[in-house]
Design a protein around this motif. Structure first.
Motif, PDB file in Angstrom:
ATOM      1  N   LEU A   1     -30.920  44.205 -52.718  1.00  0.00           N
ATOM      2  CA  LEU A   1     -31.118  43.003 -53.434  1.00  0.00           C
ATOM      3  C   LEU A   1     -30.089  42.058 -53.179  1.00  0.00           C
ATOM      4  N   VAL A   2     -30.362  40.928 -52.857  1.00  0.00           N
ATOM      5  CA  VAL A   2     -29.461  40.031 -52.278  1.00  0.00           C
ATOM      6  C   VAL A   2     -29.809  38.606 -52.729  1.00  0.00           C
ATOM      7  N   LYS A   3     -28.920  37.905 -53.874  1.00  0.00           N
ATOM      8  CA  LYS A   3     -29.059  36.654 -54.098  1.00  0.00           C
ATOM      9  C   LYS A   3     -28.498  35.918 -52.879  1.00  0.00           C
ATOM     10  N   VAL A   4     -29.260  34.849 -52.657  1.00  0.00           N
ATOM     11  CA  VAL A   4     -29.016  33.797 -51.759  1.00  0.00           C
ATOM     12  C   VAL A   4     -29.235  32.382 -52.294  1.00  0.00           C
ATOM     13  N   PHE A   5     -28.608  31.377 -51.454  1.00  0.00           N
ATOM     14  CA  PHE A   5     -28.920  30.172 -51.903  1.00  0.00           C
ATOM     15  C   PHE A   5     -29.711  29.374 -50.756  1.00  0.00           C
TER      16      PHE A   5
ATOM     17  N   ASP B   1     -22.572  29.228 -46.444  1.00  0.00           N
ATOM     18  CA  ASP B   1     -21.261  28.610 -46.779  1.00  0.00           C
ATOM     19  C   ASP B   1     -21.132  29.377 -48.265  1.00  0.00           C
ATOM     20  N   LYS B   2     -22.284  29.241 -48.936  1.00  0.00           N
ATOM     21  CA  LYS B   2     -22.166  29.972 -50.574  1.00  0.00           C
ATOM     22  C   LYS B   2     -22.321  31.428 -50.488  1.00  0.00           C
ATOM     23  N   GLY B   3     -22.455  32.155 -49.432  1.00  0.00           N
ATOM     24  CA  GLY B   3     -22.269  33.410 -49.096  1.00  0.00           C
ATOM     25  C   GLY B   3     -23.380  34.026 -49.978  1.00  0.00           C
ATOM     26  N   PHE B   4     -23.421  35.486 -50.252  1.00  0.00           N
ATOM     27  CA  PHE B   4     -24.411  36.363 -50.588  1.00  0.00           C
ATOM     28  C   PHE B   4     -23.953  37.143 -51.822  1.00  0.00           C
TER      29      PHE B   4
ATOM     30  N   PHE C   1     -24.968  40.672 -43.026  1.00  0.00           N
ATOM     31  CA  PHE C   1     -26.350  40.137 -43.586  1.00  0.00           C
ATOM     32  C   PHE C   1     -26.789  38.735 -42.905  1.00  0.00           C
ATOM     33  N   ASP C   2     -25.832  37.882 -42.637  1.00  0.00           N
ATOM     34  CA  ASP C   2     -26.178  36.340 -42.357  1.00  0.00           C
ATOM     35  C   ASP C   2     -26.882  36.646 -40.640  1.00  0.00           C
ATOM     36  N   ASP C   3     -26.254  37.491 -39.801  1.00  0.00           N
ATOM     37  CA  ASP C   3     -26.764  37.998 -38.795  1.00  0.00           C
ATOM     38  C   ASP C   3     -27.946  38.506 -38.839  1.00  0.00           C
ATOM     39  N   PHE C   4     -28.329  39.429 -39.806  1.00  0.00           N
ATOM     40  CA  PHE C   4     -29.507  40.129 -40.017  1.00  0.00           C
ATOM     41  C   PHE C   4     -30.628  39.244 -40.450  1.00  0.00           C
ATOM     42  N   LEU C   5     -30.246  38.251 -41.335  1.00  0.00           N
ATOM     43  CA  LEU C   5     -31.240  37.024 -41.626  1.00  0.00           C
ATOM     44  C   LEU C   5     -31.578  36.292 -40.455  1.00  0.00           C
TER      45      LEU C   5
END
Length: 104
Positions: free
Chosen positions: A64-68, A35-38, A17-21
């Motif tokens: 549906l993904v919670k991100v910070f 660093d806070k993850g998903f 997901f980080d690479d996807f973003l």
């Protein structure tokens, strides 16, 4: 077979997901606090779009993904992935129709 493939795509999306973003937004690393993850909110998404009698639902590979953010703000991202293995005449119409309930 289609549902099985969709579940595999869903797992892949979670793993990268980080690479996807970053692929979608080259500035994602400056915006999101990786660093806070998903947190993948599958149960919450299922409450909005409940399964229909155990049949294939086009929502099966939505995430549906919670991100910070780096500013400390919580954000939710709704991702819909549609993988096409072959040409479908009504694809654009289907995607537009799918998008309509999410507007507003």
């Amino acid at each position: 077979m289609r549902r099985k493939d969709d579940i595999l795509w869903k797992g892949i999306l979670e793993d990268v997901f980080d690479d996807f973003l970053c692929f979608l937004n080259p500035e994602a690393a400056e915006v999101f606090d990786f660093d806070k993850g998903f947190e993948f909110l599958d149960k919450e998404l299922e409450q909005v779009f409940p399964p229909e009698n155990n049949e294939y639902s086009p929502k099966v590979i939505d995430k549906l993904v919670k991100v910070f953010t780096k500013a400390g703000k919580e954000e939710w991202i709704l991702v819909h992935v549609e993988v096409q293995g072959q040409y479908q005449k009504d694809f654009a119409s289907r995607m537009y129709t799918y998008f309509l309930p999410h507007i507003g």
